[in-house]
Design a protein around this motif. Sequence first.
Motif, PDB file in Angstrom:
ATOM      1  N   THR A  49     -16.689  20.767  34.464  1.00  0.00           N
ATOM      2  CA  THR A  49     -16.080  19.116  34.055  1.00  0.00           C
ATOM      3  C   THR A  49     -15.714  18.295  34.951  1.00  0.00           C
ATOM      4  O   THR A  49     -14.897  17.978  35.912  1.00  0.00           O
ATOM      5  CB  THR A  49     -15.073  18.387  33.038  1.00  0.00           C
ATOM      6  OG1 THR A  49     -13.842  19.539  33.340  1.00  0.00           O
ATOM      7  CG2 THR A  49     -15.703  19.185  31.478  1.00  0.00           C
ATOM      8  N   VAL A  50     -16.654  17.033  35.146  1.00  0.00           N
ATOM      9  CA  VAL A  50     -16.236  16.449  36.070  1.00  0.00           C
ATOM     10  C   VAL A  50     -17.054  15.498  35.844  1.00  0.00           C
ATOM     11  O   VAL A  50     -17.989  14.794  34.997  1.00  0.00           O
ATOM     12  CB  VAL A  50     -17.117  16.876  37.931  1.00  0.00           C
ATOM     13  CG1 VAL A  50     -17.321  17.999  37.880  1.00  0.00           C
ATOM     14  CG2 VAL A  50     -18.913  16.976  37.317  1.00  0.00           C
ATOM     15  N   PRO A  51     -16.312  14.292  36.460  1.00  0.00           N
ATOM     16  CA  PRO A  51     -16.705  13.047  36.390  1.00  0.00           C
ATOM     17  C   PRO A  51     -17.680  11.998  36.272  1.00  0.00           C
ATOM     18  O   PRO A  51     -18.529  12.685  37.436  1.00  0.00           O
ATOM     19  CB  PRO A  51     -15.546  11.780  37.303  1.00  0.00           C
ATOM     20  CG  PRO A  51     -14.347  12.427  37.699  1.00  0.00           C
ATOM     21  CD  PRO A  51     -15.389  14.156  37.822  1.00  0.00           C
ATOM     22  N   TYR A  52     -18.431  11.409  36.109  1.00  0.00           N
ATOM     23  CA  TYR A  52     -20.080  11.026  36.162  1.00  0.00           C
ATOM     24  C   TYR A  52     -19.492   9.182  35.887  1.00  0.00           C
ATOM     25  O   TYR A  52     -19.139   8.762  34.755  1.00  0.00           O
ATOM     26  CB  TYR A  52     -20.952  11.816  34.756  1.00  0.00           C
ATOM     27  CG  TYR A  52     -22.323  10.989  34.854  1.00  0.00           C
ATOM     28  CD1 TYR A  52     -23.052  10.631  35.851  1.00  0.00           C
ATOM     29  CD2 TYR A  52     -22.887  10.596  33.580  1.00  0.00           C
ATOM     30  CE1 TYR A  52     -24.738  11.047  36.363  1.00  0.00           C
ATOM     31  CE2 TYR A  52     -23.810  10.488  33.973  1.00  0.00           C
ATOM     32  CZ  TYR A  52     -24.891  10.633  34.783  1.00  0.00           C
ATOM     33  OH  TYR A  52     -25.973   9.836  35.049  1.00  0.00           O
ATOM     34  N   ASP A  53     -20.418   8.527  36.771  1.00  0.00           N
ATOM     35  CA  ASP A  53     -20.584   7.180  36.320  1.00  0.00           C
ATOM     36  C   ASP A  53     -21.446   6.411  35.514  1.00  0.00           C
ATOM     37  O   ASP A  53     -21.982   5.582  34.973  1.00  0.00           O
ATOM     38  CB  ASP A  53     -20.121   6.159  38.127  1.00  0.00           C
ATOM     39  CG  ASP A  53     -21.637   6.467  38.914  1.00  0.00           C
ATOM     40  OD1 ASP A  53     -22.322   7.245  38.238  1.00  0.00           O
ATOM     41  OD2 ASP A  53     -21.095   5.778  40.239  1.00  0.00           O
ATOM     42  N   GLY A  54     -22.417   7.531  35.496  1.00  0.00           N
ATOM     43  CA  GLY A  54     -23.878   6.843  34.852  1.00  0.00           C
ATOM     44  C   GLY A  54     -25.235   6.564  35.244  1.00  0.00           C
ATOM     45  O   GLY A  54     -25.803   5.822  35.546  1.00  0.00           O
ATOM     46  N   VAL A  64     -19.301  21.881  41.588  1.00  0.00           N
ATOM     47  CA  VAL A  64     -19.583  23.497  42.171  1.00  0.00           C
ATOM     48  C   VAL A  64     -17.354  23.342  42.173  1.00  0.00           C
ATOM     49  O   VAL A  64     -17.008  24.739  42.519  1.00  0.00           O
ATOM     50  CB  VAL A  64     -19.410  23.366  43.460  1.00  0.00           C
ATOM     51  CG1 VAL A  64     -20.811  22.755  43.762  1.00  0.00           C
ATOM     52  CG2 VAL A  64     -19.344  22.298  44.059  1.00  0.00           C
ATOM     53  N   PHE A  65     -16.244  22.765  41.769  1.00  0.00           N
ATOM     54  CA  PHE A  65     -15.171  22.830  41.647  1.00  0.00           C
ATOM     55  C   PHE A  65     -14.562  22.624  40.410  1.00  0.00           C
ATOM     56  O   PHE A  65     -14.817  22.198  39.891  1.00  0.00           O
ATOM     57  CB  PHE A  65     -14.377  21.597  42.714  1.00  0.00           C
ATOM     58  CG  PHE A  65     -14.832  21.442  44.057  1.00  0.00           C
ATOM     59  CD1 PHE A  65     -14.550  22.271  45.047  1.00  0.00           C
ATOM     60  CD2 PHE A  65     -15.676  20.310  44.349  1.00  0.00           C
ATOM     61  CE1 PHE A  65     -14.532  22.355  45.882  1.00  0.00           C
ATOM     62  CE2 PHE A  65     -15.984  20.499  45.192  1.00  0.00           C
ATOM     63  CZ  PHE A  65     -15.383  21.507  46.389  1.00  0.00           C
ATOM     64  N   MET A  66     -13.739  24.056  40.217  1.00  0.00           N
ATOM     65  CA  MET A  66     -13.040  24.083  39.167  1.00  0.00           C
ATOM     66  C   MET A  66     -11.297  24.294  39.523  1.00  0.00           C
ATOM     67  O   MET A  66     -10.690  25.100  40.405  1.00  0.00           O
ATOM     68  CB  MET A  66     -13.380  25.400  38.137  1.00  0.00           C
ATOM     69  CG  MET A  66     -12.701  25.502  37.264  1.00  0.00           C
ATOM     70  SD  MET A  66     -12.820  27.642  36.487  1.00  0.00           S
ATOM     71  CE  MET A  66     -13.050  29.028  38.380  1.00  0.00           C
ATOM     72  N   PRO A  67     -10.882  23.383  38.700  1.00  0.00           N
ATOM     73  CA  PRO A  67      -9.294  23.419  39.051  1.00  0.00           C
ATOM     74  C   PRO A  67      -8.931  24.185  38.097  1.00  0.00           C
ATOM     75  O   PRO A  67      -9.248  24.910  36.788  1.00  0.00           O
ATOM     76  CB  PRO A  67      -8.769  21.720  37.570  1.00  0.00           C
ATOM     77  CG  PRO A  67      -9.601  21.273  37.525  1.00  0.00           C
ATOM     78  CD  PRO A  67     -11.484  22.192  38.007  1.00  0.00           C
ATOM     79  N   ILE A  68      -7.731  25.037  38.635  1.00  0.00           N
ATOM     80  CA  ILE A  68      -7.479  26.710  37.759  1.00  0.00           C
ATOM     81  C   ILE A  68      -6.631  26.664  38.473  1.00  0.00           C
ATOM     82  O   ILE A  68      -5.827  26.885  39.623  1.00  0.00           O
ATOM     83  CB  ILE A  68      -8.456  28.048  38.492  1.00  0.00           C
ATOM     84  CG1 ILE A  68      -8.322  29.343  37.461  1.00  0.00           C
ATOM     85  CG2 ILE A  68      -8.387  28.116  40.157  1.00  0.00           C
ATOM     86  CD1 ILE A  68      -9.446  29.962  38.321  1.00  0.00           C
ATOM     87  N   TRP A  69      -5.553  27.777  37.463  1.00  0.00           N
ATOM     88  CA  TRP A  69      -4.477  27.146  37.933  1.00  0.00           C
ATOM     89  C   TRP A  69      -3.666  29.397  38.264  1.00  0.00           C
ATOM     90  O   TRP A  69      -4.782  30.398  37.966  1.00  0.00           O
ATOM     91  CB  TRP A  69      -2.867  28.385  36.864  1.00  0.00           C
ATOM     92  CG  TRP A  69      -3.075  26.742  35.628  1.00  0.00           C
ATOM     93  CD1 TRP A  69      -3.273  25.646  35.172  1.00  0.00           C
ATOM     94  CD2 TRP A  69      -1.833  25.663  36.308  1.00  0.00           C
ATOM     95  NE1 TRP A  69      -2.761  24.351  34.520  1.00  0.00           N
ATOM     96  CE2 TRP A  69      -1.815  24.422  35.742  1.00  0.00           C
ATOM     97  CE3 TRP A  69      -0.912  25.825  37.684  1.00  0.00           C
ATOM     98  CZ2 TRP A  69      -1.261  23.358  35.879  1.00  0.00           C
ATOM     99  CZ3 TRP A  69      -0.158  24.840  37.874  1.00  0.00           C
ATOM    100  CH2 TRP A  69       0.162  23.632  36.823  1.00  0.00           C
TER     101      TRP A  69
END
Length: 174
Positions: A49-54, A64-69
Amino acid sequence: MRAAWNQVQHVRFCPVSPKLLVVQASCLGDSERMVEQGPRLFGNWLVLTVPYDGFMKVDEVPMVFMPIWLRIHKLPDGFCKKGIVEQLLKNAGEIIEMRLYGNTRGDYVRTRVRHDIFHSLTKFVSIIRGKECQVFLVWYGKLARLCSVCGLIGHDVKECGTSVHEEKNRKFGA
């Protein structure tokens, strides 16, 4: 996904391609929760999920980036310092959050990194003290299909065709 995100207000799903959706949240809190907290898995598939401005073309949005613990296990208390942990994880990705203490079991450091899905995961870290090398395992939480040989997310060993496998086969005569 609606149930997993537990949104407060209406969320609209717009399919763009067979594997891509644009999800529009009605409030900022829902949007931030979906992008920052996950979920990261749907079945056994990775959800980015990434922010998208429309305004950008959807296929040009970098996904390409994933926040992961991750957790470094059995790290002695003397090494549970922010600077030391940052050095240990310098190849794992940008550190977003770090929890050095306060774990219920107390035998690991928990860190959230911004991982590039096209790079291998860090499987272990090491510290050299004097002439002795100490190795500590790195464990990841809730990973999608992961190749145990090349360390990339999105496929498993049977589906991998990277040069990493070919190189290992040459070295070991398989």
